[in-house]
Design a protein around this motif. Structure first.
Motif, mmCIF file in Angstrom:
data_model
loop_
_atom_site.group_PDB
_atom_site.id
_atom_site.type_symbol
_atom_site.label_atom_id
_atom_site.label_comp_id
_atom_site.label_asym_id
_atom_site.label_seq_id
_atom_site.Cartn_x
_atom_site.Cartn_y
_atom_site.Cartn_z
ATOM 1 N N CYS A 1 2.920 4.629 -1.051
ATOM 2 C CA CYS A 1 2.694 5.473 -1.975
ATOM 3 C C CYS A 1 3.839 6.778 -1.815
ATOM 4 O O CYS A 1 4.315 6.637 -0.645
ATOM 5 C CB CYS A 1 1.180 6.047 -2.416
ATOM 6 S SG CYS A 1 0.467 6.980 -1.029
ATOM 7 N N SER B 1 3.426 8.349 1.858
ATOM 8 C CA SER B 1 3.310 7.609 2.863
ATOM 9 C C SER B 1 4.418 8.082 4.038
ATOM 10 O O SER B 1 5.673 8.430 3.638
ATOM 11 C CB SER B 1 3.509 6.069 2.727
ATOM 12 O OG SER B 1 2.326 5.559 1.834
ATOM 13 N N SER C 1 -0.805 7.082 5.836
ATOM 14 C CA SER C 1 -1.141 7.692 4.358
ATOM 15 C C SER C 1 -0.755 6.796 3.441
ATOM 16 O O SER C 1 -0.135 6.863 2.185
ATOM 17 C CB SER C 1 -0.165 8.919 4.464
ATOM 18 O OG SER C 1 -0.519 9.952 5.201
ATOM 19 N N GLN D 1 -1.995 3.719 0.575
ATOM 20 C CA GLN D 1 -3.028 3.541 -0.409
ATOM 21 C C GLN D 1 -3.544 1.976 -0.579
ATOM 22 O O GLN D 1 -3.045 1.342 -1.386
ATOM 23 C CB GLN D 1 -2.632 4.149 -1.562
ATOM 24 C CG GLN D 1 -3.709 4.019 -2.640
ATOM 25 C CD GLN D 1 -4.940 5.048 -2.433
ATOM 26 O OE1 GLN D 1 -4.935 6.304 -2.460
ATOM 27 N NE2 GLN D 1 -6.290 4.269 -2.507
ATOM 28 N N GLU E 1 -9.037 2.544 -0.391
ATOM 29 C CA GLU E 1 -8.977 3.863 0.492
ATOM 30 C C GLU E 1 -7.605 4.436 1.012
ATOM 31 O O GLU E 1 -6.656 3.602 0.531
ATOM 32 C CB GLU E 1 -9.683 3.644 1.797
ATOM 33 C CG GLU E 1 -9.310 2.407 2.588
ATOM 34 C CD GLU E 1 -9.928 2.265 3.761
ATOM 35 O OE1 GLU E 1 -9.594 3.184 4.890
ATOM 36 O OE2 GLU E 1 -10.855 1.713 3.919
ATOM 37 N N SER E 2 -7.477 5.588 1.359
ATOM 38 C CA SER E 2 -6.093 5.918 1.589
ATOM 39 C C SER E 2 -6.358 6.845 3.106
ATOM 40 O O SER E 2 -5.328 6.782 3.925
ATOM 41 C CB SER E 2 -5.745 7.223 0.761
ATOM 42 O OG SER E 2 -6.499 8.292 0.671
ATOM 43 N N GLY F 1 0.819 -1.375 0.069
ATOM 44 C CA GLY F 1 0.021 0.086 0.116
ATOM 45 C C GLY F 1 0.812 1.160 0.079
ATOM 46 O O GLY F 1 0.331 2.318 0.132
#
Length: 210
Positions: A31, A34, A133, A135, A147-148, A29
């Protein structure tokens, strides 16, 4: 305002294995936005000194009682209680009397910048690493959109609770999702199971809320 809910997906007595497992979820997740945060409750002077040597970028706050500061202006309160960097820690051991456990924390650093050092430094103390943060991707087959806002991973050290109120002698990885509680039932729980399964894990306990 919305809240998150976290599910345990892995538990081990091996801190290095726990970190590697958490990173599998993070890679799934991560990104460009993050970040990583970390927190520890240091129960001894030796633990404080060790953390200061290993993680000097953190902030240290000594324990206090509310009665000590009633009517005292913020600027007149002891710096050690308000919060100091490693360089501002007391040099005399007597200054730690009544100030343990000492809280230590850092916020919003680049992913990968502190995790290994923190895992080595925390020892028997309770604490956590939190990656936020992230994703999470869409799960169309499960009926969930990505969702983030509440996409996070937490690695707990020497506790089973994100509130650090359940001491333990192992480490636990939590996966966070958006909380949607309908009639006492967590509608999004299947999404946590789906996320865990993407990296070969499974939910192993009940939901943890803030």
């Amino acid at each position: 305002m919305s809240n998150d809910v976290a599910y345990p997906v892995f538990r081990t007595s091996d801190p290095a294995l726990a970190l590697r497992t958490a990173r599998r979820l993070i890679e799934f997740g991560c990104c460009e936005y993050s970040v990583v945060c970390a927190y520890a409750e240091l129960s001894s002077v030796a633990g404080v000194r060790g953390m200061a040597n290993t993680m000097p970028e953190g902030r240290f706050c000594g324990a206090s009682e509310l009665e000590e500061f009633q009517g005292v202006l913020f600027e007149d309160q002891p710096a050690f209680v308000v919060g100091v960097p490693a360089s501002g820690l007391p040099t005399e051991e007597a200054a730690f009397e009544g100030r343990l456990p000492v809280e230590w924390e850092v916020w919003n650093l680049p992913v990968g910048s502190i995790e290994d050092a923190f895992t080595a430094a925390i020892g028997p103390n309770m604490g956590l690493i939190n990656w936020r943060s992230l994703q999470w991707p869409d799960a169309p087959e499960a009926g969930f959109h990505g969702e983030s806002k509440h996409a996070e991973v937490t690695l707990l050290f020497n506790t089973h609770s994100r509130e650090l109120d359940e001491p333990a002698d192992d480490r636990t990885v939590l996966v966070h999702i958006h909380s949607v509680n309908i009639d006492g039932r967590q509608r999004n729980e299947p999404y946590a199971h789906w996320l865990a399964a993407r990296v070969g894990l499974t939910v192993i306990g009940s939901a943890q809320r803030c």
